[in-house]
Structures are given as structure tokens and as C-alpha cells.
Design a protein around this motif. Structure first.
Motif, PDB file in Angstrom:
ATOM      1  N   LYS A  24       0.776  -1.263  -0.080  1.00 31.14           N
ATOM      2  CA  LYS A  24      -0.092   0.044   0.056  1.00 31.14           C
ATOM      3  C   LYS A  24       0.908   1.527  -0.005  1.00 31.14           C
ATOM      4  CE  LYS A  24      -0.894  -0.126   4.932  1.00 31.14           C
ATOM      5  NZ  LYS A  24      -0.094   1.163   5.502  1.00 31.14           N
ATOM      6  N   ASP A  25       2.072   1.301   0.663  1.00 24.65           N
ATOM      7  CA  ASP A  25       2.847   2.341   0.494  1.00 24.65           C
ATOM      8  C   ASP A  25       3.723   2.472  -0.520  1.00 24.65           C
ATOM      9  OD1 ASP A  25       2.122   3.200   3.035  1.00 24.65           O
ATOM     10  OD2 ASP A  25       3.695   1.994   4.022  1.00 24.65           O
ATOM     11  N   TYR A  26       3.544   1.642  -1.679  1.00 25.71           N
ATOM     12  CA  TYR A  26       4.441   1.590  -2.867  1.00 25.71           C
ATOM     13  C   TYR A  26       3.544   1.917  -4.167  1.00 25.71           C
ATOM     14  CZ  TYR A  26       8.214  -0.626   0.041  1.00 25.71           C
ATOM     15  OH  TYR A  26       9.092  -0.776   0.710  1.00 25.71           O
ATOM     16  N   VAL A  27       2.260   1.919  -4.030  1.00 19.52           N
ATOM     17  CA  VAL A  27       1.253   1.984  -5.079  1.00 19.52           C
ATOM     18  C   VAL A  27       0.299   3.222  -4.648  1.00 19.52           C
ATOM     19  CG1 VAL A  27      -0.313   1.100  -6.739  1.00 19.52           C
ATOM     20  CG2 VAL A  27       1.773  -0.172  -5.771  1.00 19.52           C
ATOM     21  N   ARG A  28       0.084   4.188  -5.670  1.00 18.40           N
ATOM     22  CA  ARG A  28      -1.217   4.952  -5.395  1.00 18.40           C
ATOM     23  C   ARG A  28      -2.296   4.371  -6.180  1.00 18.40           C
ATOM     24  NH1 ARG A  28      -0.091  10.883  -7.069  1.00 18.40           N
ATOM     25  NH2 ARG A  28       1.585  10.002  -8.289  1.00 18.40           N
ATOM     26  N   GLY A  29      -3.486   4.023  -5.705  1.00 12.98           N
ATOM     27  CA  GLY A  29      -4.674   3.582  -6.334  1.00 12.98           C
ATOM     28  C   GLY A  29      -5.051   2.205  -5.808  1.00 12.98           C
ATOM     29  N   ASP A  30      -6.024   1.774  -6.331  1.00 17.77           N
ATOM     30  CA  ASP A  30      -6.580   0.368  -5.720  1.00 17.77           C
ATOM     31  C   ASP A  30      -6.244  -0.749  -6.587  1.00 17.77           C
ATOM     32  OD1 ASP A  30      -8.345  -1.514  -4.873  1.00 17.77           O
ATOM     33  OD2 ASP A  30      -9.952  -0.917  -6.075  1.00 17.77           O
ATOM     34  N   ILE A  31      -5.598  -1.444  -5.672  1.00 20.16           N
ATOM     35  CA  ILE A  31      -4.707  -2.664  -6.343  1.00 20.16           C
ATOM     36  C   ILE A  31      -5.320  -3.915  -5.680  1.00 20.16           C
ATOM     37  CG2 ILE A  31      -2.639  -1.728  -7.092  1.00 20.16           C
ATOM     38  CD1 ILE A  31      -1.277  -2.845  -4.576  1.00 20.16           C
ATOM     39  N   SER A  32      -6.509  -3.745  -4.956  1.00 15.30           N
ATOM     40  CA  SER A  32      -7.384  -4.712  -4.491  1.00 15.30           C
ATOM     41  C   SER A  32      -7.620  -5.915  -5.084  1.00 15.30           C
ATOM     42  CB  SER A  32      -8.508  -4.409  -3.715  1.00 15.30           C
ATOM     43  OG  SER A  32      -9.546  -3.892  -4.637  1.00 15.30           O
ATOM     44  N   LYS A  33      -7.748  -5.983  -6.650  1.00 13.62           N
ATOM     45  CA  LYS A  33      -7.918  -6.913  -7.599  1.00 13.62           C
ATOM     46  C   LYS A  33      -6.894  -7.713  -7.717  1.00 13.62           C
ATOM     47  CE  LYS A  33     -11.431  -4.340 -10.089  1.00 13.62           C
ATOM     48  NZ  LYS A  33     -11.819  -3.760 -11.255  1.00 13.62           N
ATOM     49  N   TYR A  34      -5.627  -7.316  -7.213  1.00 12.35           N
ATOM     50  CA  TYR A  34      -4.392  -8.304  -7.555  1.00 12.35           C
ATOM     51  C   TYR A  34      -3.870  -9.038  -6.243  1.00 12.35           C
ATOM     52  CZ  TYR A  34      -4.273  -5.198 -11.607  1.00 12.35           C
ATOM     53  OH  TYR A  34      -4.708  -4.584 -12.791  1.00 12.35           O
ATOM     54  N   ARG A  35      -3.040 -10.030  -6.637  1.00 13.14           N
ATOM     55  CA  ARG A  35      -2.538 -10.885  -5.642  1.00 13.14           C
ATOM     56  C   ARG A  35      -1.095 -11.163  -6.070  1.00 13.14           C
ATOM     57  NH1 ARG A  35      -5.285 -13.780  -8.638  1.00 13.14           N
ATOM     58  NH2 ARG A  35      -4.874 -15.660  -9.551  1.00 13.14           N
ATOM     59  N   ILE A  36      -0.461 -11.736  -5.139  1.00 12.87           N
ATOM     60  CA  ILE A  36       1.145 -12.189  -5.326  1.00 12.87           C
ATOM     61  C   ILE A  36       0.929 -13.604  -5.397  1.00 12.87           C
ATOM     62  CG2 ILE A  36       3.493 -12.052  -4.486  1.00 12.87           C
ATOM     63  CD1 ILE A  36       2.702  -9.612  -2.964  1.00 12.87           C
ATOM     64  N   VAL A  37       1.559 -14.147  -6.661  1.00 14.09           N
ATOM     65  CA  VAL A  37       1.723 -15.417  -6.959  1.00 14.09           C
ATOM     66  C   VAL A  37       3.161 -15.702  -7.140  1.00 14.09           C
ATOM     67  CG1 VAL A  37       0.864 -17.535  -8.292  1.00 14.09           C
ATOM     68  CG2 VAL A  37      -0.753 -15.864  -7.217  1.00 14.09           C
ATOM     69  N   GLY A  38       3.934 -16.499  -6.637  1.00 17.19           N
ATOM     70  CA  GLY A  38       4.993 -16.850  -7.088  1.00 17.19           C
ATOM     71  C   GLY A  38       6.088 -15.790  -7.063  1.00 17.19           C
ATOM     72  N   GLY A  39       5.784 -14.627  -6.368  1.00 17.22           N
ATOM     73  CA  GLY A  39       6.665 -13.413  -6.326  1.00 17.22           C
ATOM     74  C   GLY A  39       6.446 -12.376  -7.203  1.00 17.22           C
ATOM     75  N   VAL A  40       5.273 -12.530  -8.195  1.00 12.30           N
ATOM     76  CA  VAL A  40       4.911 -11.743  -8.980  1.00 12.30           C
ATOM     77  C   VAL A  40       3.546 -11.432  -9.159  1.00 12.30           C
ATOM     78  CG1 VAL A  40       6.905 -12.286 -10.766  1.00 12.30           C
ATOM     79  CG2 VAL A  40       4.577 -13.351 -10.920  1.00 12.30           C
ATOM     80  N   ALA A  41       3.083 -10.378  -9.552  1.00 16.10           N
ATOM     81  CA  ALA A  41       1.461  -9.850  -9.559  1.00 16.10           C
ATOM     82  C   ALA A  41       0.606 -10.877 -10.230  1.00 16.10           C
ATOM     83  CB  ALA A  41       1.454  -8.434 -10.378  1.00 16.10           C
ATOM     84  N   ALA A  42      -0.369 -11.102  -9.788  1.00 16.30           N
ATOM     85  CA  ALA A  42      -1.582 -11.649 -10.517  1.00 16.30           C
ATOM     86  C   ALA A  42      -2.643 -11.161 -10.625  1.00 16.30           C
ATOM     87  CB  ALA A  42      -1.578 -13.145  -9.859  1.00 16.30           C
ATOM     88  N   GLY A  43      -3.445 -11.101 -11.372  1.00 18.21           N
ATOM     89  CA  GLY A  43      -4.526 -10.140 -11.530  1.00 18.21           C
ATOM     90  C   GLY A  43      -5.171  -9.677 -13.066  1.00 18.21           C
ATOM     91  N   PRO A  44      -5.786  -8.750 -13.100  1.00 18.95           N
ATOM     92  CA  PRO A  44      -6.300  -8.251 -14.496  1.00 18.95           C
ATOM     93  C   PRO A  44      -5.046  -7.685 -15.241  1.00 18.95           C
ATOM     94  CG  PRO A  44      -8.098  -7.555 -12.758  1.00 18.95           C
ATOM     95  CD  PRO A  44      -6.612  -8.161 -12.152  1.00 18.95           C
ATOM     96  N   GLY A  45      -4.977  -8.269 -16.590  1.00 24.91           N
ATOM     97  CA  GLY A  45      -3.687  -7.632 -17.250  1.00 24.91           C
ATOM     98  C   GLY A  45      -2.485  -8.244 -17.184  1.00 24.91           C
ATOM     99  N   CYS A  46      -2.478  -9.174 -16.008  1.00 22.93           N
ATOM    100  CA  CYS A  46      -0.887 -10.022 -15.965  1.00 22.93           C
ATOM    101  C   CYS A  46      -1.284 -11.068 -16.687  1.00 22.93           C
ATOM    102  CB  CYS A  46      -0.939 -10.355 -14.423  1.00 22.93           C
ATOM    103  SG  CYS A  46      -0.918  -8.868 -13.177  1.00 22.93           S
ATOM    104  N   SER A  47       0.152 -11.528 -17.504  1.00 22.45           N
ATOM    105  CA  SER A  47       0.130 -12.784 -18.115  1.00 22.45           C
ATOM    106  C   SER A  47      -0.021 -13.792 -17.110  1.00 22.45           C
ATOM    107  CB  SER A  47       1.526 -12.684 -19.014  1.00 22.45           C
ATOM    108  OG  SER A  47       2.387 -12.916 -18.284  1.00 22.45           O
ATOM    109  N   GLN A  48      -0.499 -14.982 -17.644  1.00 17.09           N
ATOM    110  CA  GLN A  48      -0.620 -16.201 -16.787  1.00 17.09           C
ATOM    111  C   GLN A  48       0.325 -17.081 -17.102  1.00 17.09           C
ATOM    112  OE1 GLN A  48      -3.170 -16.244 -14.515  1.00 17.09           O
ATOM    113  NE2 GLN A  48      -3.596 -14.341 -15.260  1.00 17.09           N
ATOM    114  N   THR A  49       1.652 -16.564 -17.738  1.00 21.18           N
ATOM    115  CA  THR A  49       2.712 -17.523 -17.934  1.00 21.18           C
ATOM    116  C   THR A  49       3.755 -17.665 -16.927  1.00 21.18           C
ATOM    117  OG1 THR A  49       3.944 -15.853 -19.420  1.00 21.18           O
ATOM    118  CG2 THR A  49       2.601 -17.470 -20.576  1.00 21.18           C
TER     119      THR A  49
END
Length: 92
Positions: A67-92
Motif C-alpha cells: 500500500k505504501d508503494y502504489v497509489r490507487g486501488d490494487i485490491s484486484k491483484y494478488r502475489i503468486v510466485g513473487g509476481v503480480a497476478a490479476g487483471p492484465g497480468c500474463s498467466q505464464t
């Protein structure tokens, strides 16, 4: 010469028609804009993960930690395997 003028007029009319169609199709424009925004947000979350790791020496395990690193709502995202997962993220 008349054939060339006719072809140019036809091309201009088709171009105007294409632009008008896009201008009158806001759902398509909104859809494209959303895809671009989602990809940008995914990249922002990935960047925040790296920033968190560099500042804390350990990878974040929860989006709430960013939350201190990003402005805006990132609640649709999660961290999977050390990288972002969610809308717009590649699934590879």
C-alpha cells in the motif's frame, strides 16, 4: 485522371466512416482502454513488489504490504510466485 479523384474520394469517405464508427462505439473504446489500464496496473504492482523486496530484504506475501508503494486501488491483484497476478497480468 477522373478515376484517381474518384478513388481518393472513396478512400477518404471510408476513412471518415471508420473513424465515425469507432467514435460511435464507446463500448469498444472503453474495452481497449481497460485492457491497457489493467496491463499498466499489473506492471505497477510488479514494480512495487521489487521495491518492497529491495527495501525490506524479503518479498511481500500480501498485496496489503504494498500500500505504501502504489497509489490507487490494487485490491484486484494478488502475489503468486513473487509476481503480480490479476487483471492484465500474463498467466505464464
Amino acid at each position: 485522371m477522373r478515376l484517381i479523384e474518384l478513388a481518393m474520394a472513396s478512400a477518404i469517405t471510408m476513412s471518415i466512416g471508420g473513424v465515425s464508427y469507432v467514435a460511435l462505439n464507446p463500448a469498444q473504446l472503453q474495452s481497449r482502454a481497460q485492457v491497457v489500464a489493467d496491463q499498466a496496473t499489473c506492471r505497477t504492482v510488479d514494480t512495487a513488489i521489487v521495491g518492497y523486496l529491495m527495501n525490506n530484504g524479503t518479498a511481500p506475501t500480501s498485496i496489503r504490504q504494498l500500500k505504501d508503494y502504489v497509489r490507487g486501488d490494487i485490491s484486484k491483484y494478488r502475489i503468486v510466485g513473487g509476481v503480480a497476478a490479476g487483471p492484465g497480468c500474463s498467466q505464464t
